[in-house]
Design an enzyme around this catalytic site. Structure first.
Site, PDB file in Angstrom:
ATOM      1  N   HIS A 152      36.956  31.302  47.460  1.00 21.78           N
ATOM      2  CA  HIS A 152      36.822  32.748  47.698  1.00 21.78           C
ATOM      3  C   HIS A 152      37.249  33.519  46.462  1.00 21.78           C
ATOM      4  CE1 HIS A 152      37.400  36.751  49.382  1.00 21.78           C
ATOM      5  NE2 HIS A 152      38.686  36.691  49.076  1.00 21.78           N
ATOM      6  N   ASP A 200      18.182  50.120  23.887  1.00 19.42           N
ATOM      7  CA  ASP A 200      18.469  48.893  24.634  1.00 19.42           C
ATOM      8  C   ASP A 200      19.843  48.400  24.172  1.00 19.42           C
ATOM      9  OD1 ASP A 200      18.348  46.226  25.824  1.00 19.42           O
ATOM     10  OD2 ASP A 200      16.191  46.550  25.967  1.00 19.42           O
ATOM     11  N   TRP A 242      42.930  29.273  42.995  1.00 13.23           N
ATOM     12  CA  TRP A 242      42.070  29.659  41.862  1.00 13.23           C
ATOM     13  C   TRP A 242      42.835  29.598  40.546  1.00 13.23           C
ATOM     14  CZ3 TRP A 242      41.910  33.753  38.250  1.00 13.23           C
ATOM     15  CH2 TRP A 242      42.924  34.708  38.368  1.00 13.23           C
ATOM     16  N   SER A 255      29.377  33.000  29.012  1.00  9.38           N
ATOM     17  CA  SER A 255      28.589  34.152  29.456  1.00  9.38           C
ATOM     18  C   SER A 255      29.360  35.459  29.246  1.00  9.38           C
ATOM     19  CB  SER A 255      28.233  33.972  30.926  1.00  9.38           C
ATOM     20  OG  SER A 255      27.832  35.183  31.492  1.00  9.38           O
ATOM     21  N   SER A 256      30.631  35.457  29.643  1.00 13.47           N
ATOM     22  CA  SER A 256      31.430  36.685  29.520  1.00 13.47           C
ATOM     23  C   SER A 256      31.613  37.080  28.072  1.00 13.47           C
ATOM     24  CB  SER A 256      32.822  36.488  30.132  1.00 13.47           C
ATOM     25  OG  SER A 256      32.719  36.342  31.507  1.00 13.47           O
ATOM     26  N   HIS A 279      46.509  37.832  33.149  1.00  9.93           N
ATOM     27  CA  HIS A 279      46.852  39.236  33.312  1.00  9.93           C
ATOM     28  C   HIS A 279      45.869  40.176  32.651  1.00  9.93           C
ATOM     29  CE1 HIS A 279      49.032  42.158  35.403  1.00  9.93           C
ATOM     30  NE2 HIS A 279      48.798  42.927  34.367  1.00  9.93           N
ATOM     31  N   GLU A 287      42.889  39.551  32.382  1.00 10.30           N
ATOM     32  CA  GLU A 287      41.759  39.432  33.308  1.00 10.30           C
ATOM     33  C   GLU A 287      41.848  40.469  34.430  1.00 10.30           C
ATOM     34  OE1 GLU A 287      39.006  37.741  33.521  1.00 10.30           O
ATOM     35  OE2 GLU A 287      38.512  38.057  35.635  1.00 10.30           O
ATOM     36  N   TYR A 303      43.037  43.364  34.196  1.00  7.72           N
ATOM     37  CA  TYR A 303      42.604  44.662  33.668  1.00  7.72           C
ATOM     38  C   TYR A 303      41.136  44.652  33.309  1.00  7.72           C
ATOM     39  CZ  TYR A 303      47.329  45.915  34.203  1.00  7.72           C
ATOM     40  OH  TYR A 303      48.530  46.166  34.780  1.00  7.72           O
ATOM     41  N   SER A 321      36.186  57.988  36.441  1.00 13.45           N
ATOM     42  CA  SER A 321      36.291  59.131  35.523  1.00 13.45           C
ATOM     43  C   SER A 321      34.936  59.780  35.272  1.00 13.45           C
ATOM     44  CB  SER A 321      36.901  58.683  34.192  1.00 13.45           C
ATOM     45  OG  SER A 321      38.148  58.082  34.412  1.00 13.45           O
ATOM     46  N   HIS A 352      55.110  37.987  34.552  1.00 12.71           N
ATOM     47  CA  HIS A 352      55.531  38.571  35.839  1.00 12.71           C
ATOM     48  C   HIS A 352      54.838  37.878  37.014  1.00 12.71           C
ATOM     49  CE1 HIS A 352      52.254  41.918  35.446  1.00 12.71           C
ATOM     50  NE2 HIS A 352      51.772  40.903  36.099  1.00 12.71           N
ATOM     51  N   HIS A 353      53.865  37.022  36.734  1.00 10.78           N
ATOM     52  CA  HIS A 353      53.286  36.198  37.799  1.00 10.78           C
ATOM     53  C   HIS A 353      54.147  34.957  38.053  1.00 10.78           C
ATOM     54  CE1 HIS A 353      49.414  38.399  37.783  1.00 10.78           C
ATOM     55  NE2 HIS A 353      49.701  38.587  36.519  1.00 10.78           N
ATOM     56  N   THR A 393      49.129  54.173  33.722  1.00  7.65           N
ATOM     57  CA  THR A 393      48.359  54.186  34.967  1.00  7.65           C
ATOM     58  C   THR A 393      48.621  55.489  35.721  1.00  7.65           C
ATOM     59  OG1 THR A 393      48.723  51.805  35.012  1.00  7.65           O
ATOM     60  CG2 THR A 393      47.741  52.781  36.951  1.00  7.65           C
ATOM     61  N   LYS A 426      46.641  58.328  34.325  1.00  7.10           N
ATOM     62  CA  LYS A 426      45.256  58.341  34.798  1.00  7.10           C
ATOM     63  C   LYS A 426      45.147  58.984  36.175  1.00  7.10           C
ATOM     64  CE  LYS A 426      43.052  54.703  32.267  1.00  7.10           C
ATOM     65  NZ  LYS A 426      41.887  55.534  31.980  1.00  7.10           N
ATOM     66  N   ARG A 462      51.688  33.033  51.410  1.00  7.48           N
ATOM     67  CA  ARG A 462      50.233  33.049  51.300  1.00  7.48           C
ATOM     68  C   ARG A 462      49.706  31.622  51.329  1.00  7.48           C
ATOM     69  NH1 ARG A 462      49.240  34.411  44.901  1.00  7.48           N
ATOM     70  NH2 ARG A 462      47.073  34.202  45.503  1.00  7.48           N
TER      71      ARG A 462
END
Lengths: 547, 284
Positions: free
Chosen positions: A80, A109, A151, A178-179, A262, A264, A266, A277, A311-312, A337, A340, A459
């Site tokens: 998932h 283009d 994951w 690809s990315s 991390h 990722e 963002y 925005s 922090h993870h 943040t 914003k 979890r």
């Protein structure tokens, strides 16, 4: 007079190539067609990943195991996440970038159209490979199933998988390729293809957030590739990068993974900031508050994303100094943040708002993403994180920022630009139904998970004590409601994109819309701007370019 | 309907009291304040940050909802044209920084206290296995495996036909709990044998990963006798959800008696004599 210059030279027909279906959709080098492919791919993945989520929520409906074995449950949580992150959210943003960036900066283009084709067409193969072990197992009873170690692929657990480890790792390599190509294309387009007069600090915020996101992608996807390659050699070639018994270090994997992971996070939210925005000023009929502050805040968040990864990992046993550093750095992210969020609210202040579906999703984004931001701030506090870590509180947190954050922004963007893309207005009443049902059910789904986590439910467990039964039941009801509500979304998109049903959209589409994309016809010509448009500062999306 | 009203009643009761939930309860909404000084500090920290978030949320969402109600085109609102205000921008950059500093100070203090495992009076070594825990009382020969209680283990199988709600402490009970003394600073050294696990008892206020090849440290001092339940918190394979933790805190004398009894009941002393007994890691 510059004010009178319009871009009506773009005849809808003069470059309407007559291509075969195969040539148009498989060999396309056109940014809009590739954008469409990305978005449709993402929609399919969204439903596949969503189905897996419903398997999870169905099993958690009541205590006791009723539907699936724990091992299959773990495969569902793992897949998932992988499908939603790499298959739904990231390709959707790349699809939006493909469609919108050339139109927003006044280019014909993307800068590298052939690479653009390649970077999309890697994805269906990558995901076939990722899903193959699971499909074999679930539908044909062959093999042991997909990856089940989460994951995050933490060793040693992830290495206990069978051959699915190789499938997953090669799929991740392909997604990374690809990315990175997509990111190179975005950077090349933005830096080289802007129309004369479209200075960097006049670009729409969406282009800015994507430019910064693209740099993040290029910086961290190779890091992920390195981490999973070491997993691969540990598994199949007897190296010991992460094997303590061979002198390796399982915690090192976590450091490398989250150095990717991390930023990722963002990568999945900065383009969302850009979309919101764009949308809020349109429906507030007022220029975006603090344009430059928005750009600098985005850049600050991107910078900070590189120095907060641990922090993870507050519970892995880091030294005190490390825990303090990562706590302080993480807390700092709240400042840009916050800027914003304050800017969006200030844009709404003394404006003249209407609430069409894109605006509803954008406002929903600001409120619900901010709730996810608050729980994120709470998670930054190390001693409190000792309790929150790896509980449903974390699950609630990242679903608020990813579902009601990233996914809501993608839906807002779809409603906002769908009339431009297809030339047909979507069904506004159905759109509102979609918004309200989604918003009610998504909160029924994820809000009780805060309580579950605080009460002590870890979890990634398939079964639980009766103390957790009530909120799990509520959460599962919310999940099925939210899942069903997305069928409305699919139907709306099908109506506009495939059936062409609905009122004809004007070029401007929205009363308050500003920016180059709205000067093109709806749908836009095959090559967006074959001659560079004339840029009038006051027609730009954010109005006042000096701040 | 009756079930719903009972549920609502319990929800209200849960809201009204922040009584010390040592173990998870139905409709529990908040973190347990726990059973140790550390867990109380963590709980207070949690409540402080939560309170700050609520206040900021009220202000921000209040401003948003006011705008959405007041500045609607349908109500004849006319959009202003301004798009910046340096004073406001400075305020909403500086004030959050000050708030963050205010949050960081107590958090730092708590973290430093929680990290200090010195002066422990006894040490327990915890080893995580797929899917059970081993507890060793360092300095004695007492050590045992603790795994999911048998009735729950039978009931949890897919298609077992057992009503799991009828089982007391379903998935939160073990065959042999960890027994510890109250009023004693206990140091835990935590590791794992196969994959990464995480040892978590919410009432103690922390969790600590058990990692193969690493020895992590943590400590606790439980003041009240009682039974405190937790679970493995790090995904560790198919039975990750089925390796609970139970800690029973007993008064010191009772604990000493229990430990002596365990020591005496050890079957074969010569087996341990071959390897030198680890030196007691107590106050040095």
């Amino acid at each position: 007079m510059a004010e009178h210059a319009t871009h009506d030279t773009h005849d809808e027909h003069h470059d309407d190539h007559q291509q075969s279906f195969f040539m148009r959709w498989f060999c396309s080098t056109n940014h809009k067609d590739i954008g469409t492919l990305y978005l449709l791919f993402s929609l399919v993945m969204f439903f596949i990943g969503g189905f897996m989520a419903l398997v999870i929520r169905a099993e958690l409906f009541v205590p006791g195991l009723q539907l699936v074995h724990p091992e299959f449950f773990n495969q569902m949580t793992t897949m998932h996440a992988l499908v939603m992150i790499f298959g739904a959210v990231m390709p959707a943003f790349v699809g939006l970038a493909n469609w919108m960036i050339p139109m927003m900066v006044g280019a014909p283009d993307m800068a590298l159209p052939r690479m653009n084709n390649w970077s999309f067409w890697i994805l269906p193969f990558a995901f076939t490979m990722l899903l193959l072990p699971l499909i074999q197992y679930a539908f044909f009873g062959v093999g042991a199933g997909g990856p089940a170690g989460g994951w995050t692929l933490y060793p040693p657990l992830s290495l206990q998988g069978g051959n699915n480890v190789a499938f997953t790792i090669f799929a991740i390599h392909m997604m990374g390729v690809s990315s990175i190509m997509g990111a190179i294309n975005v950077i090349a387009t933005i830096l080289n293809m802007r129309a004369p007069g479209m200075d960097l600090l006049k670009m729409p915020v969406f282009c800015w957030t994507w430019l910064i996101t693209a740099f993040l992608l290029i910086a961290v996807m190779p890091v992920l590739a390195g981490a999973v390659t070491m997993l691969l050699t540990d598994k199949f070639f007897l190296t010991s990068f992460f094997n303590a018994a061979g002198g390796g270090d399982p915690v090192m994997f976590q450091h490398i993974f989250w150095f990717f992971g991390h930023p990722e996070v963002y990568i999945m939210i900065l383009p969302a900031f850009g979309i919101v925005s764009e949308i809020i000023p349109t429906f507030a009929r007022k220029p975006l508050f603090g344009y430059q502050a928005m750009v600098y805040a985005t850049a600050s968040i991107a910078f900070l994303s590189f120095i907060v990864w641990a922090h993870h990992m507050f519970t892995v046993g880091m030294p005190l100094g490390g825990e303090l550093f990562f706590m302080y750095a993480t807390m700092l992210i709240a400042v840009p943040t916050g800027v914003k969020v304050f800017n969006w609210v200030s844009t709404m202040w003394k404006s003249s708002m209407t609430f069409e579906t894109p605006m509803l999703f954008a406002v929903g984004f600001v409120i619900l993403f901010t709730i996810g931001g608050f729980s994120g701030l709470m998670l930054a506090i190390v001693p409190a994180d000792f309790q929150y870590h790896d509980t449903y509180f974390v699950v609630a947190h990242f679903h608020y920022v990813l579902v009601t954050g990233a996914i809501y922004s993608i839906m807002a963007a779809t409603y906002y630009w769908l009339p431009k893309w297809t030339g047909v207005m979507y069904n506004e009443a159905l759109g509102k139904w979609h918004f309200w049902l989604s918003t009610i059910f998504v909160n029924v789904l994820f809000f009780p998970q805060h309580f579950l986590g605080l009460a002590g439910m870890p979890r990634r467990i398939p079964d639980y004590n009766v103390a957790f039964a009530d909120f799990n039941l509520i959460s599962s009801i919310g999940a099925f409601g939210f899942g069903l509500a997305q069928l409305i979304f699919a139907w709306i998109v099908i109506q506009c994109a495939f059936l062409g049903r609905g009122a004809k959209a004007t070029d401007h589409v929205w009363e308050g819309s500003k920016g180059l994309e709205w000067t093109l016809s709806s749908p836009p010509p095959h090559h967006s701007f074959s001659t560079p448009p004339v840029i009038n500062d006051k027609d730009l999306a954010h109005g006042d370019v000096t701040h | 309907m009756r079930r719903l009203s009972t549920g609502l009643g319990m929800l209200l009761a849960a809201l009204a009291s922040t009584a010390a939930w040592a173990n998870p309860e139905r409709w529990q909404l908040n973190m347990t304040p726990g059973a140790t000084a550390s867990s109380h500090e963590v709980y207070q920290l949690h409540m402080i940050i939560f309170g700050i978030c609520c206040v900021i949320g009220l202000i921000v969402f209040g401003a948003m909802f006011y705008s959405m109600w007041k500045f609607r085109k349908s109500k004849g609102a006319v959009a202003a044209t301004w798009s910046h205000n340096t004073t406001a921008e400075i305020i909403w950059t500086v004030v959050p920084i000050l708030i963050l500093v205010g949050m960081a100070i107590p958090a730092t203090g708590t973290l430093i206290r929680m990290a200090d495992t010195g002066d422990a009076e006894m040490t327990v070594k915890i080893t995580g296995y797929q899917w059970k825990w081993r507890y060793e009382y360092v300095g004695t020969d007492v050590n045992f495996i603790s795994s999911l209680s048998r009735d729950a283990d039978a009931a949890r199988r897919l298609g077992s036909g057992v009503d799991v709600t009828a089982i007391e402490n379903y998935l939160l009970d073990v065959d042999k709990p960890l027994i510890v003394p109250t009023g004693t600073k206990i140091r835990f050294v935590i590791t794992a044998d196969d994959v990464i696990h995480s040892w978590w008892v919410p009432a103690l206020g922390w969790k600590q990963d058990a990692i193969p090849g690493f020895i992590n440290e943590a400590w606790t001092q439980i003041d009240e006798p009682g039974t405190y339940r937790g679970q493995c918190a790090e995904l560790c394979g198919k039975d990750h959800g089925f390796m609970p933790i139970v800690v029973i805190a007993k008064p010191k004398a009772e604990f000493e008696a229990w430990l002596a009894q365990q020591q005496a009941a050890l079957p074969d002393v010569s087996a341990t004599a071959q390897t030198p007994a680890p030196a007691p890691i107590t106050k040095s």
